[in-house]
Design an enzyme around this catalytic site. Structure first.
Site, PDB file in Angstrom:
ATOM      1  CB  CYS A  40       2.651   1.582  -1.837  1.00 55.06           C
ATOM      2  SG  CYS A  40       4.046   3.127  -2.218  1.00 55.06           S
TER       3      CYS A  40
ATOM      4  CB  CYS B 261       3.489   0.451  -5.385  1.00 59.74           C
ATOM      5  SG  CYS B 261       4.018  -0.025  -3.512  1.00 59.74           S
TER       6      CYS B 261
END
Length: 804
Positions: free
Chosen positions: A78, A81
């Protein structure tokens, strides 16, 4: 509006600019390409000062924990993230002192092994933060952080809000975070045994008091309380006008204001941690008198903490080059390239004395000229000891720690010296306008990876280098990169067992050392980069290096010369001992004792003849041999030769055997034995013949005495020459004529069967020959059995085929 690039439920606000997001994504792609192993382990490691959750430890850490935990559920693929991970790491470093009350953790939901755990806690989007109370139950799913901020300050305040609403049971290590009243403070020292009470006056929306309270929870002999500006009684009593401000309250009832450079959390925390009597929990208080009592191996050397000492740099070189590298007897491959880069950087930028610089340059030149793919440390040690006798070149031996000395032998010293050395090298590289900004950093990185003894330290440094060293593009940024990551290590190791209580690990430089380097922005401590860079250039410059406690150059060169002379003498003595040893081995090889069996047989033959000789001695007087004839080869003295341990217990000792058998030598050996035996037999025959021919007459003893004392008459040289030729002919050809064979029976007795067995064995014992015969017999039986087995088996198969 939420971003939708990861998943439909991925939440991320627009607070982080697009260029910062692209920077982190490009960094992640670079790490994936060049360091793929880091991506397999997720976005966090153990060196990030947070807990990495796995299926093996998740229940042990989250369930029934004495501290509250904030867990980040993320996916390593991600992008949001990845962009958030530096913030989470910085938060973990910022609230490191809060760990007994609240800790941070992370788990990679993209890992298939962790998938069931993320599903168990109801995680659907990334990144997701959940707060777990202390003593959580196994079925607890945690409290979500809805709309959490993406900066360290906002996250820190969010965690404090969660802690204030914490349900019972309260984390036992967490101090009270509520405000204090005048009534509580009046009776405070009656219920609390501390020496200092810090009162932080602030407004209701300020978090400084609670942050400092958590910062000090691991320290003893001090307590921190928050007092609001609305507490009129205390505010009026102390005449408080600044919010925030800090006052110290003592058991004697005295109030004093804590003077700091800036009224902010970082300055309060630093000042309170260094109050007299305030120590970290579990560590003994530093006693200054111990230093005067010499708690270290060496005498304590007073020094100025704001300066760098050349003695520390030279001690680091000695330990690095003569101690740490000595653990690698052979240096090859990547390690050899690392060593060459290390010496290249030292030769270019080390600001040492002329004698030290000359030696480093000579070793660097020697390493560059080496064409071999591997290098022995012994040859490197010779170069370090200047066995080539390069003029005016030497490296001091031994260590003299000054600025890096610790209160105990296991504190500071070499790690402190290594950090100081590379700080100096980065600054010197900038002053010399080096071409490669990462030259010193890469040399340090490869040296720590290949040679540094602490493997855990090397792993942590490699993790830091992989994250951001590639971003260093200028010489000044190299100086700042090393400084910032040194502070990162200090933060991680603060409070560890390796921390010296006299020299606590702080964020360096301290406000006392460099007041202009510190600043406050939006209530947060910041570093002023320009002032900091100026300070680092000045602090590690060659002009500010102190030469105290150094050995004089003349004395250093004199000691080196003495060591070289002693080394040459030792080598000469060793060579002389080696030559003597080889000479003894050669002599032992040429003069061998007779085999044990032959010696026993000769002893038996001589023993048979001894009675007759004793009778002759009794009859004619004592017969002595003054000297053996010159042609008889003397026997080797084997009484002092060490016997080897027998190969099998109970067997006789074997004579020393040579690994290489020289046939010419064996031939000459048996020639000498034959001549020796011929001379001995001839002398005895001659003596007996004379005794038979000449009968002793009364009064004639004096005339014949000399002949009897001599025991033999000199042989005619022509007779001995004929016997020698005849024996040589027999030994070389192995052919005998009739008359010669009869003569041979008299001069050289015929050997028996045991003697022929010993000659044929050429040094083997009877047990060895017996074992060989037994093995040949067993081998023959095995072959015969195999032959019969396969023959019968073939017959059976033919019989089966023949059946209808």
């Amino acid at each position: 509006m939420a971003w939708r690039c990861c998943r439909a439920t991925s939440r991320f606000t627009g607070e982080i600019h697009a260029n910062l997001r692209e920077s982190f994504i490009s960094t992640f792609l670079f790490m994936c390409l060049f360091f793929p192993f880091t991506t397999e382990a997720g976005l966090y490691t153990a060196s990030d000062q947070l807990v990495v959750l796995t299926p093996d430890n998740v229940d042990r850490i989250l369930v029934n924990s004495t501290a509250a935990l904030v867990v980040e559920f993320y996916a390593s693929w991600c992008g949001h993230c990845i962009a958030f991970s530096p913030v989470w790491k910085s938060l973990a470093s910022d609230i490191k002192e809060w760990k007994p009350a609240v800790d941070l953790a992370a788990i990679d939901c993209a890992n298939q092994d962790n998938g069931p755990i993320c599903s168990r806690f109801g995680v659907r989007g990334y990144p997701t933060l959940k707060f777990f109370h202390s003593y959580s139950k196994p079925d607890s799913k945690g409290e979500g952080f809805n709309g959490f901020p993406r900066n360290v300050r906002g996250l820190r305040h969010k965690i404090i809000d969660k802690m204030e609403t914490h349900e019972e049971p309260w984390p036992p290590a967490c101090p009270p975070l509520e405000t204090a009243s005048k009534a509580e403070l009046d009776n405070f020292f009656e219920t609390n045994n501390v020496g200092h009470l810090a009162l932080i006056f602030e407004t209701s929306n300020s978090y400084v008091g609670r942050e400092v309270t958590l910062d000090l929870l691991q320290y003893e002999n001090i307590a921190v309380r928050r007092v609001l500006s609305t507490e009129d009684g205390l505010v009026a009593k102390l005449n408080v006008t600044d919010f925030p401000s800090c006052y110290l309250y003592y058991p004697s009832g005295i109030f004093t204001r804590l003077h700091v450079q800036l009224e902010a959390r970082a300055f309060y925390t630093y000042a309170l941690q260094r109050l007299p009597g305030v120590v970290r929990a579990g560590k003994p208080p530093p006693v200054t008198s111990d230093l005067a009592k010499n708690t270290t191996e060496d005498q304590w050397r007073p020094f100025n903490r704001s300066r760098v000492y050349m003695a520390d740099l030279e001690s680091t070189l000695h330990y690095s080059l003569r101690v740490e590298l000595a653990a690698h007897p052979v240096i090859k491959g990547e390690a050899l390239s690392t060593l060459q880069r290390y010496f290249s950087v030292l030769a270019k930028y080390f600001p040492g004395r002329p004698v030290v610089n000359n030696l480093l340059k000579s070793v660097d030149t020697w390493l560059k000229g080496e064409k071999d793919t591997e290098l022995s440390y012994s040859s490197l040690r010779d170069a370090l000891d200047n066995t080539a006798e390069v003029p005016n070149a030497a490296l001091p031996e031994g260590v003299r720690w000054v600025g890096c000395q610790g209160s105990k032998p296991h504190f500071r010293r070499y790690p402190c010296g290594m950090w100081t050395l590379f700080h100096v090298l980065t600054v010197q590289a900038e002053e010399a306008a080096g071409k490669d900004p990462q030259e010193v950093l890469q040399a340090m990185r490869s040296y720590i990876h290949s040679f540094f003894g602490c493997q855990a330290c090397a792993t942590h440094f490699e993790n830091m280098a992989q994250e951001s060293m590639s971003h260093v593009g200028t010489l000044s940024s190299a100086v700042l990169w090393l400084w910032s990551h040194h502070n990162h290590v200090n933060n991680r190791l603060a409070g560890a067992l390796s921390e010296d209580p006299h020299f606590p690990k702080i964020q360096w430089p301290s406000p006392e050392l460099c007041p202009n380097c510190h600043g406050v922005k939006n209530g947060e401590h910041t570093w002023k980069q320009e002032e900091l860079l100026t300070f680092l250039r000045s602090h590690f410059s060659s002009e500010r290096l102190l030469s105290d406690y150094l050995e004089e150059e003349a004395q250093l060169l004199s000691r080196q010369k003495e060591r070289l002379v002693a080394r040459h003498q030792e080598k000469e003595q060793e060579a002389k001992r080696g030559a003597e040893r080889r000479a003894r081995q050669t002599q032992d090889t040429l003069v061998k004792p007779p085999p044990v069996e032959e010696a026993e047989e000769e002893g038996e033959e001589v023993a048979k003849e001894e009675p007759a000789e004793e009778e002759e001695e009794r009859a004619g007087g004592k017969v002595q041999m003054s000297e053996p004839p010159p042609w008889v080869k003397p026997k080797a003295d084997v009484t002092h030769q060490p016997q080897r341990r027998p190969s099998i217990v109970g067997l006789k000792f074997r004579p020393p055997q040579e690994e290489i058998v020289d046939l010419d030598f064996i031939n000459q050996h048996y020639k000498a034995k034959a001549l020796h035996a011929a001379a001995r037999v001839s002398s005895r025959v001659k003596l007996r013949t004379l005794q038979k021919k000449e009968q002793p007459q009364p009064g004639a003893g004096l005339e014949q005495g000399p002949v009897l004392r001599l025991g033999m008459q000199p042989m005619d040289p022509e007779d001995f020459l004929g016997q020698h030729k005849m024996l040589q002919k027999r030994i070389l050809t192995g052919k005998y004529t009739g008359s010669e064979e009869e003569g041979a029976l008299e001069m050289y007795p015929r050997p028996n069967k045991r003697r022929w067995m010993s000659l044929l064995s050429v040094g083997f014992s009877r047990l060895d020959i017996s074992l060989c015969v037994l093995l040949y017999f067993l081998s023959s039986m095995c072959l015969l059995a195999m032959y019969l087995f396969f023959k019968n088996r073939r017959r059976l198969r033919r019989a089966k085929v023949a059946l209808p």
